[in-house]
Structure formats: structure tokens, C-alpha cells
Design an enzyme around this catalytic site. Sequence first.
Site, short mmCIF file in Angstrom:
data_model
loop_
_atom_site.label_atom_id
_atom_site.label_comp_id
_atom_site.label_asym_id
_atom_site.label_seq_id
_atom_site.Cartn_x
_atom_site.Cartn_y
_atom_site.Cartn_z
CE LYS B 9 3.69 -2.60 -42.54
NZ LYS B 9 4.43 -3.01 -41.37
CE LYS B 14 0.77 -11.79 -39.65
NZ LYS B 14 1.41 -10.47 -39.64
CE LYS B 40 6.86 -11.96 -34.25
NZ LYS B 40 6.47 -12.11 -35.65
CG ASP B 127 5.09 -8.91 -46.67
OD1 ASP B 127 4.41 -8.07 -47.23
OD2 ASP B 127 5.73 -8.71 -45.60
#
Lengths: 440, 255
Positions: B9, B14, B40, B127
Site C-alpha cells: 500500500k 516500501k 515520484k 497497488d
Amino acid sequence: MRQTAGLISTYSSDEFGICSALYELGGMVVMHDASGCNSTYTTHDEPRWYDMDSMIYISAISEMEAIMGDDEKLIRDLTETALEMKPKFVAVVGAPIPYMIGTDLSAIAAVTEQATGIPCMGFAANGMNYYTKGVSMALEAIVRRFCTGPALRTENLSVNILGATPLDFSLNGSVDSIKDWIRENHMELNACLSMGCTLEDIAGAGNAHVNLVVSYGGLAAARYLKEQYGIPYVAGVPFGERFPVMLAGMLKEAAASGQDLVSYQAVGKNQTPPVPDAPYIGSDSDEGQKNIRYDGEYSGQERRNCQLTGKAQEQKNDSQNKRNVHPQRDKVRISIIGESVFSASLAAAIELDRGISARVLCPLDTEDQLLRECDLRTPEEDDLMEHLLETEIAVGDPMYRVLCRDGQRFYSLPHEAFSGRIYDPVNPNLINRKLEVLSC
Amino acid sequence: MKKIAVYGKGGIGKSTIVSNLSAALAKRGLRVMQIGCDPKADSTLSLRHGEPLPTVLETVRQKKDAFALEEITCLGYGGVICAEAGGPVPGLGCAGRGIITALEKLETRGAYEIFRPDVVFYDVLGDVVCGGFSMPMRRGYAEEVLIVTSGENMSIYAAANIAMAIENFKGRGYAKLGGLILNRRNVKDEETKVRTLCGDLHTSIIGMIDRSDLVTEAETMKKTVVEAFPDSEMAAAFGELADTVVFRQRTADKA
Ligand SMILES: Nc1ncnc2c1ncn2[C@@H]1O[C@H](COP(=O)(O)OP(=O)(O)OP(=O)(O)O)[C@@H](O)[C@H]1O
Ligand SMILES: [Mg+2]
């Protein structure tokens, strides 16, 4: 205006290149795209469509299937149709929609293969590349897939033709003339990728001693065959009268030495006028490649290896005696617009036969090594127009005529991948013959 | 070469975890490549100490094919090879398609052959919302997917969705689910909830990371915890997880 074709046509796209390259091989080719305008492939760019059957389909992807990523429908349709039609292989070809939604056609092919037991291949075409890339992808994939057995070399020197499609060579007898020319020069024709050739012939492509690459589309397959079977390639198309003699010699030389050659690099490169016995020396412009050398003579060892026959040798000597002209590259008088191997070979033929310097303006995919130093890559219409001003004469598809200045001499050489079948009946075969058939 | 894709998510941690794993493995002498698969372009920020790195897609847009591998990669902490896919400006274009093109460009530029990394991490955005975000798990890319999750419901839903994508692709030769990484948010019954998820997905928790202020502190220093606080318990935890990720046998997964 950059990246715009305001006056001229555009070339066939990669999907069409794939369809054309695979047309005669008994496979089922499915373009994964919306139904509609891609039928122009068959109606405009495929001259064999009305005389020869081929299993070419459109998946007719719908808006909702695209949005929802419904790969399952495609897999079902492929599986069902393949089991019914029993093709020798299945090719699933991409297009703009699957490209944008990132459809994994290789994975879809793998799943279909598991379900049907029929070899399936996925092609990441997107309709935004030229046909040259499509031909290249298709021929490489087909040799990688089917050409895997051990090589059984025949005693006589045998040749594969790589990169022949009607998109470059039309159906005007050119490819048959190349085949005849190979035989006339006491070589055997092995496989021709891919006109007048079966999938079984292709499976035996590893048996050849040398590959003749007749368009950029044949180069990737040639590299695979070199890597897998050690078969060297020679790039060139036997246009005109003298160039074919030289090219035949180079095929034999490459077969003997194992070295790849770009035949036309050897023409007119060196400013020393050739006399009988004088070497042609050319260097490959691609960095890291070995220099190519054509000296028109073989060492005893090489002669034995490639089993030159007396006749071929005679012919070659004969041609050297005839080679009394030498073009001065600084006075380029002709611009030839088109595919790199095709056009550069024609330029070399004109230089050898007529003594007039010609250079290539290549709007299509190619590599530096397939062009000579004087040739240019011209993907943009504006650049093409500018460069056309630099020479007295232009040669190219009739649809390029609009780019010429008033009074410029223009020789038309219809190119199926550019103008489709519009000019078919006047498309001249220039293979291994006097270059007087260029129609004004 | 072991190729691992890390999903989870948005905002779950991460990039933090992957960067610390890269740093820990680099410290162990392995050659690691970390590819941020997120418009990003912030995946490798702490490895390169905030130094700018042109994204693959921006470079392709500007230079077409006329660029070298060095222009789209840099060496970060411990020699970790950093690359950022990048993507369109927010609200335009197609980020998913961008990931595909960026990964293809890295491959055709010979990134894997030239750098010969022992470990490659793909740090993939949120996702699996469209075809492009499944690219890192496709044949030829990662062999294994790790999902980062906490005990928060949204995170668990996202993890289940990612696992469903992997399940849908079985038969295609894509990456397998290698396990979950629990990044603690200290919610109620956190571990139990994630263990239940493991049961549903037939997988296991391969490591747990505590919530810690050191992460935030290191982040302000533009460093990984492993670099900024090498002797901390957090650094040790990342080291242990790194060993599990790279050296564990697949048969031991179900423990
Ligand atoms: N274990 C942790 N302890 C404390 N803070 C953490 C921890 N893990 C992550 N964070 C913080 O959570 C924030 C989000 O982390 P990170 O950027 O790694 O998430 P992400 O999953 O990569 O996000 P995105 O989906 O946006 O890429 C960061 O500010 C990070 O410092
Ligand atoms: Mg991130």
C-alpha cells in the site's frame, strides 16, 4: 514542422511488417487490435492477399475489454481458433491499444501454447514503429523458435536470403531473380525468409554456409544464425550488372572466411581508381567491427574451402576488367530514398554500372554499419527536402516526388511499404540486369 | 542474480525498507541494484543522500535513445546502483505504461549485464492498478514478490489485492509470492491480523520491522538507518531481514 509528414505518405507500421514476414509460413497471425482500419494491411499493403491464402485475423478488442484488461477473452479466442484451424504456429501481434495498457503478449502466447500444444509467439508491436522493425522482430523470432536443430551443411555452397518481403521487393519477380542469380553463380538456395519458403525450409536455415541479408529486417535473424551456427552474413541486393558479380564473390568470400560483410561498403570508398587486380578496400563504419575487405582474389586455402567453381571465378575476373569507372564521392549526383540495404545496394550498382555517385537518404530503421559514410538517416520530411536539394537526381517512391524542387529529375521506384499497391504494375525488377528500366 | 519486487500500500514503508535492505546487503559485500518503479522517483533518495538523479523516462523524453546507462543510474551508499523510472506529471499521461518503458530501457541499455548485480530490488508503487504495475513481476524481471504490510485494514486489503494479481498470473511464468514483511504501525492485534492474512494467502511473514523514530531521524539526515545508525537495533533488524530475503531457502518459507 518537426515530426510531421505534411506532404508525403507514411510507411507501413511494425504490425504490417510482422504480417508480411510471416504471411507464407502457415501460421495464424492475430493482430490484437480494434476491428477496422488495420484491414488496410490486407487491402493496401499485402499484394499476396488475393492470390494466396493466409490466416490473418484481428482480435477486435473492444473498449470494455481494453479498460478491464480482459486478456481471458483473447486467450479463449486464440485457443478455440487455433484448435480449429490447426496452424503451424500462432503469432499474437500488438497494436496501440495493447501497448498502452501494457498487455503482456508473450505471456498470453505462453498460456495459449500450453492450452493448444501449438507453438505461440507474442510480438510487442505498437503501430508506432516502422515495418522494418516488424520484419526484423518476426524473422528473428521465427528462427529463434524453429531453427534449433543441428546444422547439416551440404557440400555445395548454400545461401539463405534474409529479409525478403513484398513490402520492400513487391511481387515483380525481384526475389525470384535473386534466387536465380544465386543459382547462376553456382550456389544453392537454402531458405528464403520469407518469400517462397516454408516453415520447414526455415527450420533448416542453419544448414546454409552464408546468409544474404537483403534488408534491415533480415539482420537480427542473421545475427542469431551467426551466434547459433556460425553462419556469416553478407548484406546486399544484386542490382544492376556489375554489383551482382561482386556480391556473388563476397558471398563466397564470407563463407570461406566466416566474416560478415556489408557488400556495398566496398564500392567507391577508396579514391584509388580500381584496375584489374587492385583491391577494393572498405571499412565498416560501425565502431568495433572489423574492417571489411574485398580483394577479389582468394588465397589458395580459401579457394578450396569455399569451392569456387571455374565459372564463377571467370565471371568475377571478367567483371574486374569491366570496372573501369570510379565515382568521386564528393560529387554525389543522385539521392536514393528508401530502405538501407536495398537503397545502398542500388547506389553501389549505379556507381559501378554508370559511374555516377549516389547516396542514400534513409527514413527507416537501420544501423550505421548498413549505411555508407555518404549516406544519411532522414526520418523527418523537412530534412529530406533539404537534402534532396543537394543532388540533381532523386530516386524513390513516386510519392516522394512532391518533395523535389521544380525541374529536378526524379526516377520513380515504387515502394510497397510507402505507397501500397498503387503503382504495382510499373514497379521495375532491377535484379541482376542492366539498370535502364528506371522509369522517369 | 536474484530479482525481487517489493509491493504494498502507498506510504506503508516500501522505499524505507528496500533502501535499508540494499544498504545492509551492500555492507555484506553484495552488489545491489535498486530500481524505483514509481513516478515520484523517491525510492533511492536516502541511498544517494538526496543527490539528484535524472529519471529514466525524463531522459528518454529529452534524448530519445541518445543516452548512456550512466546518465540514468548512479552509485549510492555502499555502491548500490540506483535508478528511478520516473513518470508523467501528476494527472497526465500513463504512469503504468511508463514503468514498462522505463524497465525495458534499462534492460536494453544492458543494466543487468553491465552492472551484474547480485540482487535487484524493484520498489513498486502502491497497488497493482493497471498492466504497467505488473511489469516488475513479469517473466524476465523479478522471480519473487514481497509485500510490505502493517496491521491496518487498508494495508491488508492492498496486500490481498497484490496477492490476487500474482494468483491471476499463475500459468504465465511470473514472479511467485515470497512472503510478507510486517512494518509495524502498532495497531491492535497487529501480528494476529497479518498472520490471518498469511493463512488466506498461503504465505508467511518473513520479517518484522518495529516502528521507530530512528527511521524519521535518518530520513531527515537523508540517509538510511543502516548508514546513519549502524549500531542500532533497527539496523540489526534490517540486516537480519536482508539475510532472510537473500539467503533463505524457498522451502523454509512456510516455517
Ligand atoms: N518502521 C518505521 N518506523 C517509522 N517510520 C517509518 C517506518 N517505516 C516507514 N516509515 C515512514 O513512513 C513514511 C512512508 O515511508 P516510505 O516512503 O518508505 O513508504 P512507501 O511505501 O515507499 O510510500 P509510497 O507508496 O508513497 O512510495 C516515511 O516518512 C517513513 O519515514
Ligand atoms: Mg516509495
